[in-house]
Design a protein around this motif. Structure first.
Motif, PDB file in Angstrom:
ATOM      1  N   VAL A   1       0.850  -1.197   0.000  1.00 46.68           N
ATOM      2  CA  VAL A   1       0.000   0.000   0.000  1.00 46.68           C
ATOM      3  C   VAL A   1       0.883   1.243   0.000  1.00 46.68           C
ATOM      4  O   VAL A   1       0.681   2.166  -0.793  1.00 46.68           O
ATOM      5  N   ARG A   2       1.884   1.282   0.868  1.00 47.61           N
ATOM      6  CA  ARG A   2       2.815   2.426   0.920  1.00 47.61           C
ATOM      7  C   ARG A   2       3.529   2.633  -0.421  1.00 47.61           C
ATOM      8  O   ARG A   2       3.647   3.763  -0.893  1.00 47.61           O
ATOM      9  N   ALA A   3       4.000   1.550  -1.004  1.00 50.81           N
ATOM     10  CA  ALA A   3       4.727   1.642  -2.278  1.00 50.81           C
ATOM     11  C   ALA A   3       3.837   2.207  -3.385  1.00 50.81           C
ATOM     12  O   ALA A   3       4.268   3.048  -4.180  1.00 50.81           O
ATOM     13  N   ILE A   4       2.591   1.766  -3.427  1.00 50.89           N
ATOM     14  CA  ILE A   4       1.663   2.250  -4.455  1.00 50.89           C
ATOM     15  C   ILE A   4       1.369   3.733  -4.250  1.00 50.89           C
ATOM     16  O   ILE A   4       1.397   4.525  -5.199  1.00 50.89           O
ATOM     17  N   ILE A   5       1.099   4.141  -3.013  1.00 47.56           N
ATOM     18  CA  ILE A   5       0.823   5.555  -2.745  1.00 47.56           C
ATOM     19  C   ILE A   5       2.031   6.404  -3.107  1.00 47.56           C
ATOM     20  O   ILE A   5       1.899   7.465  -3.731  1.00 47.56           O
ATOM     21  N   ASP A   6       3.226   5.944  -2.761  1.00 48.52           N
ATOM     22  CA  ASP A   6       4.439   6.708  -3.065  1.00 48.52           C
ATOM     23  C   ASP A   6       4.699   6.850  -4.563  1.00 48.52           C
ATOM     24  O   ASP A   6       5.373   7.792  -4.977  1.00 48.52           O
ATOM     25  N   LEU A   7       4.162   5.946  -5.372  1.00 52.32           N
ATOM     26  CA  LEU A   7       4.295   6.087  -6.827  1.00 52.32           C
ATOM     27  C   LEU A   7       3.580   7.337  -7.329  1.00 52.32           C
ATOM     28  O   LEU A   7       4.049   8.010  -8.233  1.00 52.32           O
TER      29      LEU A   7
ATOM     30  N   GLY B   1       5.565  10.675  -0.329  1.00 55.13           N
ATOM     31  CA  GLY B   1       5.550  11.237   1.012  1.00 55.13           C
ATOM     32  C   GLY B   1       4.172  11.348   1.654  1.00 55.13           C
ATOM     33  O   GLY B   1       4.057  11.837   2.773  1.00 55.13           O
ATOM     34  N   LYS B   2       3.130  10.905   0.980  1.00 52.05           N
ATOM     35  CA  LYS B   2       1.772  11.044   1.506  1.00 52.05           C
ATOM     36  C   LYS B   2       1.186   9.732   2.009  1.00 52.05           C
ATOM     37  O   LYS B   2       0.015   9.671   2.381  1.00 52.05           O
ATOM     38  N   ALA B   3       1.955   8.656   2.055  1.00 57.64           N
ATOM     39  CA  ALA B   3       1.428   7.336   2.420  1.00 57.64           C
ATOM     40  C   ALA B   3       0.759   7.342   3.787  1.00 57.64           C
ATOM     41  O   ALA B   3      -0.358   6.838   3.942  1.00 57.64           O
ATOM     42  N   ASP B   4       1.407   7.920   4.792  1.00 54.37           N
ATOM     43  CA  ASP B   4       0.824   7.935   6.135  1.00 54.37           C
ATOM     44  C   ASP B   4      -0.509   8.686   6.153  1.00 54.37           C
ATOM     45  O   ASP B   4      -1.467   8.241   6.777  1.00 54.37           O
ATOM     46  N   GLN B   5      -0.560   9.830   5.460  1.00 49.51           N
ATOM     47  CA  GLN B   5      -1.784  10.620   5.420  1.00 49.51           C
ATOM     48  C   GLN B   5      -2.918   9.861   4.735  1.00 49.51           C
ATOM     49  O   GLN B   5      -4.038   9.837   5.232  1.00 49.51           O
ATOM     50  N   VAL B   6      -2.633   9.263   3.583  1.00 52.03           N
ATOM     51  CA  VAL B   6      -3.660   8.529   2.844  1.00 52.03           C
ATOM     52  C   VAL B   6      -4.165   7.351   3.671  1.00 52.03           C
ATOM     53  O   VAL B   6      -5.375   7.144   3.812  1.00 52.03           O
ATOM     54  N   MET B   7      -3.236   6.589   4.254  1.00 55.53           N
ATOM     55  CA  MET B   7      -3.624   5.431   5.053  1.00 55.53           C
ATOM     56  C   MET B   7      -4.453   5.850   6.271  1.00 55.53           C
ATOM     57  O   MET B   7      -5.415   5.182   6.635  1.00 55.53           O
ATOM     58  N   LYS B   8      -4.100   6.979   6.873  1.00 58.40           N
ATOM     59  CA  LYS B   8      -4.845   7.472   8.034  1.00 58.40           C
ATOM     60  C   LYS B   8      -6.256   7.915   7.630  1.00 58.40           C
ATOM     61  O   LYS B   8      -7.235   7.582   8.294  1.00 58.40           O
ATOM     62  N   GLU B   9      -6.361   8.664   6.530  1.00 60.88           N
ATOM     63  CA  GLU B   9      -7.666   9.140   6.083  1.00 60.88           C
ATOM     64  C   GLU B   9      -8.598   7.993   5.690  1.00 60.88           C
ATOM     65  O   GLU B   9      -9.803   8.068   5.896  1.00 60.88           O
ATOM     66  N   LEU B  10      -8.035   6.944   5.105  1.00 61.79           N
ATOM     67  CA  LEU B  10      -8.851   5.813   4.676  1.00 61.79           C
ATOM     68  C   LEU B  10      -9.048   4.778   5.787  1.00 61.79           C
ATOM     69  O   LEU B  10      -9.789   3.820   5.599  1.00 61.79           O
ATOM     70  N   HIS B  11      -8.362   4.964   6.892  1.00 61.41           N
ATOM     71  CA  HIS B  11      -8.415   4.028   8.026  1.00 61.41           C
ATOM     72  C   HIS B  11      -7.994   2.619   7.602  1.00 61.41           C
ATOM     73  O   HIS B  11      -8.565   1.631   8.047  1.00 61.41           O
TER      74      HIS B  11
END
Length: 142
Positions: free
Chosen positions: A68-74, A78-88
Motif C-alpha cells: 500500500v505504501r509503495a503504491i501511494i508513493d508512486l 511522502g503522503k502514504a501515512d496521510q492517505v492510510m490514516k484518512e482511509l483508516h
C-alpha cells in the motif's frame, strides 16, 4: 519491495487486466485504459490499480502495508501515512461501517473498502491531466 525482502510478484496474465500473483493467487491488478480506439494503443496506459488485502498468512499480513505504501508513493510521494490514516487502512480501532472510503492527493484518487467478493481492497485511479485550448491544465478521472 525486493529491497525489503519480499518476494517478487509474477505476471499471471498479459492482457488489459494484468494480474500479478503471490502464492498462485491474484494480489495486484494493474489495468490499462480501455477507451482507446485499438487495443494496441490502450496497452500500458494505466487506469486503475487494485490490491487485494485479504491476509492469507503472516507473510501477506506483513506485506500488505508495504505494498500500500509503495503504491501511494508512486503517485503521491511522502503522503502514504496521510492517505492510510484518512482511509483508516489497517486501523484496528475503526468503528465506522464497512464501506468504501475515498480520498485524493495530487494526481490520484485512492480508495479502501470491500471488493466485489467482500474482501478488503485498496486501489488507486490515476487522474489524467489534459490541456485545454487556453493552455491550462484540467483534470478528469480516468
Amino acid at each position: 519491495m525486493k529491497e525489503k525482502g519480499y518476494p517478487a510478484l509474477e505476471l499471471l496474465k498479459d492482457d488489459f487486466s494484468m494480474y500479478y500473483s503471490n502464492d498462485d493467487r491474484w494480489y495486484l491488478g494493474a489495468e490499462s485504459h480501455t477507451d482507446e480506439s485499438t487495443p494496441k494503443e490502450s496497452k500500458g496506459k494505466l487506469s486503475h490499480i487494485r490490491l487485494n488485502l485479504f491476509a492469507m498468512g503472516k507473510n501477506r499480513e506483513e506485506m500488505n502495508p508495504e505494498y500500500v505504501r509503495a503504491i501511494i508513493d508512486l503517485f503521491s510521494p511522502g503522503k502514504a501515512d496521510q492517505v492510510m490514516k484518512e482511509l483508516h487502512i489497517f486501523d484496528k480501532n475503526w468503528k465506522g461501517p464497512w464501506s468504501m472510503r475515498k480520498t485524493s492527493y495530487g494526481n490520484a484518487v485512492y480508495y479502501y473498502g470491500p471488493s466485489a467478493v467482500d474482501s478488503p481492497e485498496f486501489g488507486v485511479y490515476p487522474v489524467k491531466m489534459e490541456k485545454n485550448g487556453r493552455n491550462d491544465e484540467s483534470s478528469s478521472a480516468s
